[in-house]
Design an enzyme around this catalytic site. Structure first.
Site, short mmCIF file in Angstrom:
data_model
loop_
_atom_site.label_atom_id
_atom_site.label_comp_id
_atom_site.label_asym_id
_atom_site.label_seq_id
_atom_site.Cartn_x
_atom_site.Cartn_y
_atom_site.Cartn_z
N HIS A 135 0.83 -1.20 0.00
CA HIS A 135 0.00 0.00 0.00
C HIS A 135 0.87 1.25 0.00
O HIS A 135 0.37 2.35 0.10
CB HIS A 135 -0.89 -0.02 1.25
CG HIS A 135 -0.14 -0.61 2.39
ND1 HIS A 135 -0.01 -1.99 2.53
CD2 HIS A 135 0.60 -0.07 3.35
CE1 HIS A 135 0.75 -2.22 3.59
NE2 HIS A 135 1.15 -1.09 4.09
N CYS A 136 2.18 1.08 -0.08
CA CYS A 136 3.05 2.28 -0.03
C CYS A 136 3.82 2.44 -1.34
O CYS A 136 3.63 3.39 -2.08
CB CYS A 136 4.08 2.15 1.09
SG CYS A 136 3.40 1.79 2.66
N ILE A 137 4.72 1.49 -1.57
CA ILE A 137 5.72 1.68 -2.64
C ILE A 137 5.11 1.83 -4.03
O ILE A 137 5.51 2.70 -4.79
CB ILE A 137 6.76 0.55 -2.59
CG1 ILE A 137 7.30 0.39 -1.16
CG2 ILE A 137 7.91 0.85 -3.55
CD1 ILE A 137 7.85 1.63 -0.51
N ASP A 140 2.82 5.61 -3.43
CA ASP A 140 3.32 6.91 -2.95
C ASP A 140 4.03 7.75 -4.01
O ASP A 140 3.79 8.95 -4.12
CB ASP A 140 4.24 6.70 -1.73
CG ASP A 140 3.49 6.11 -0.55
OD1 ASP A 140 4.15 5.70 0.43
OD2 ASP A 140 2.25 6.04 -0.62
#
Ligand code: SAJ
Length: 441
Positions: free
Chosen positions: A273-275, A278
């Protein structure tokens, strides 16, 4: 006494009341950390089930111990609610809500706006609002500040506003809320001072920066750094494959350099859910200012192509066994986005499965952490099968997509006809013994 000094007093005496909006893998550890440090803390959730579990004194996040939650709840220092009117009682309000991408890869800050609207409804003098959700530079000062100013309350006189990036790393045994340096950027220096004091009460080190934008951009650099370097080694893997050079051996050798190098490893693509998400917040903001962040788009291009590269390796491997993909049985081992977790968000395994299905393969998967997956592309659901000997021997090709620790990869290689290993999980198995049976990324 000014609102600033009054709030600093409350923080110092731990009588400030803390509210955290969003009790996910970021918000829950944070609200428990404040409660554990003596602050009367309230979690605000739209999901009543989460609130009920917390109020029962239980945790639903592996990294947050139920005993810690139970203790704080029993001592009346922690509670959860879906009643957002209670925000007016909070002296400190921290927003920890999701920041996904829209289908167009543009930022979706709707959750931040919804939370901010709730705060605005009950905003009162003496409140410190901190945004932790990862977002594009300028969100805090360009979007949130005007919303709060509309109430007539004045920044640094009545309310305080800052940004502090979340750095929670699920499953990380070594680093936790307390010992990860907290970067804090205020919309003003006064707000920065108050926000730094709030976090200073619960973490070992606070690193203050000159603005909320610096703090927002710092977070995006941290994760863009990973996406770009993963893209670099994924491209290197394809190049080394062409040159018949062992990528993993190259990286291991480079990693012997004691300075100026940090190893990243090729894989089937990037999940989580980040890399994957973002960096798009940064490139979107750049585009709004006529600037093309080419490294970000190139990394996305390389990383998002890795599932296709894996399918090409499967195709090549089956062809070497004189088998078409169409009609072949393919067993995917590991579908979570990284090892030893159960999260499949953005997992490249899902894209690999869909691509193989489109080519007519009969695909099944085994993953001890993931009982079922939902394929968005064709809407189908697949249940996990047990990683049994018959499942492995019965497959024409086994693809290691996520290298969970619980799996015996030597046993897997012994029983498989063909293995495509995207995680170097079979390293160390003798080449002679498995000659031609294992294809590595
Ligand atoms: N991946 C590779 N090669 C690598 C590293 C990762 O292919 O060398 C893949 C993983 O398999 C995964 C994806 O990239 O699919 C993301 O992996 P990650 O290790 O970055 O793990 P995340 O997504 O859990 O990232 C989080 C981030 N933490 C926060 O945003 C607070 C990141 O900043 C952390 O550095 C990372 O955990 C971590 O180090 O574990």
């Amino acid at each position: 006494m000014s609102n600033k000094h009054n709030l600093l007093e409350k923080i110092a005496s731990r009588t400030a009341r803390v509210g955290v909006i969003g009790l996910g893998y970021v918000g829950l550890p944070l609200v428990v950390e404040f409660a554990g440090n003596g602050f009367e803390s309230t979690g605000f959730e739209v999901d009543a089930r989460k609130a009920e579990i917390l109020n029962r004194g239980e945790s639903y996040i592996p990294d947050v111990s139920t005993s810690e939650v139970a203790k704080c709840v029993a001592e009346n220092r922690l509670k959860a609610t879906t009643d957002f009117s209670q925000l007016k009682e909070q002296d400190i309000i921290i927003i920890c809500v999701p920041t996904p991408l829209r289908k167009t890869k543009d930022p979706d800050v709707s959750y931040i706006l919804a939370a901010s609207e709730k705060i605005k409804e009950t905003l009162r003098p003496g409140q410190l609002i901190i945004l932790e959700s990862t977002t594009y530079p300028g969100t805090t000062d360009e979007v949130l500040k005007p919303m709060f100013d509309e109430t007539g309350h004045v920044l640094d006189v009545d309310y305080f506003l800052a940004f502090s990036p979340e750095r929670v790393d699920p499953g990380n045994e070594k680093f936790n809320t307390k010992n990860i340096t907290k970067v804090v950027g205020g919309v003003s220096s006064v707000s920065a001072e108050v926000a730094a004091a709030a976090y200073g009460a619960i973490v070992d080190r606070v690193h203050s920066v000159s603005s909320a934008r610096v703090a927002e951009t710092c977070k995006l650099l941290e994760n863009t750094f990973r996406a770009v370097n993963i893209g670099l080694v994924n491209e290197l893997a394809q190049l080394c494959h062409t040159l018949n050079i062992d990528t993993w051996e190259v990286i291991a050798a480079a990693a012997t350099k004691p300075f100026g190098f940090m190893p990243f490893y090729p894989g089937p693509g990037i999940g989580g859910h980040c890399i994957p998400l973002d960096p798009h917040y940064l490139s979107w903001k750049a585009r709004m200012h006529g600037f093309e962040a080419r490294f970000i788009s190139l990394a996305e291009e390389v990383n998002s192509r890795m599932p296709e590269h894996v399918v090409e390796l499967v195709t090549k491997g089956l062809n070497n066994h004189r088998k078409p993909v169409n009609g072949s049985k393919v067993l995917i081992v590991g579908v979570a986005y990284k090892r030893d977790i159960d999260d499949v968000r953005e997992s490249p395994a899902l894209a690999i499965i869909e691509k193989l299905q489109q080519l007519g393969a009969d695909v099944s998967y085994a993953d001890p952490f993931v009982p079922e997956i939902h394929l968005e592309g064709n809407g189908s659901r697949i249940q996990a099968i047990e990683l049994s000997q018959s499942a492995v021997t019965g497959a024409d090709c086994v693809v290691i997509v996520t290298n969970h620790s619980a799996v015996n990869y030597e046993w897997l290689a012994e029983n498989a006809k063909l293995v495509v290993d995207t995680r170097n999980a079979t390293r160390g198995l003798s080449e002679e013994r498995f000659e031609g049976k294992i294809i590595r990324l």
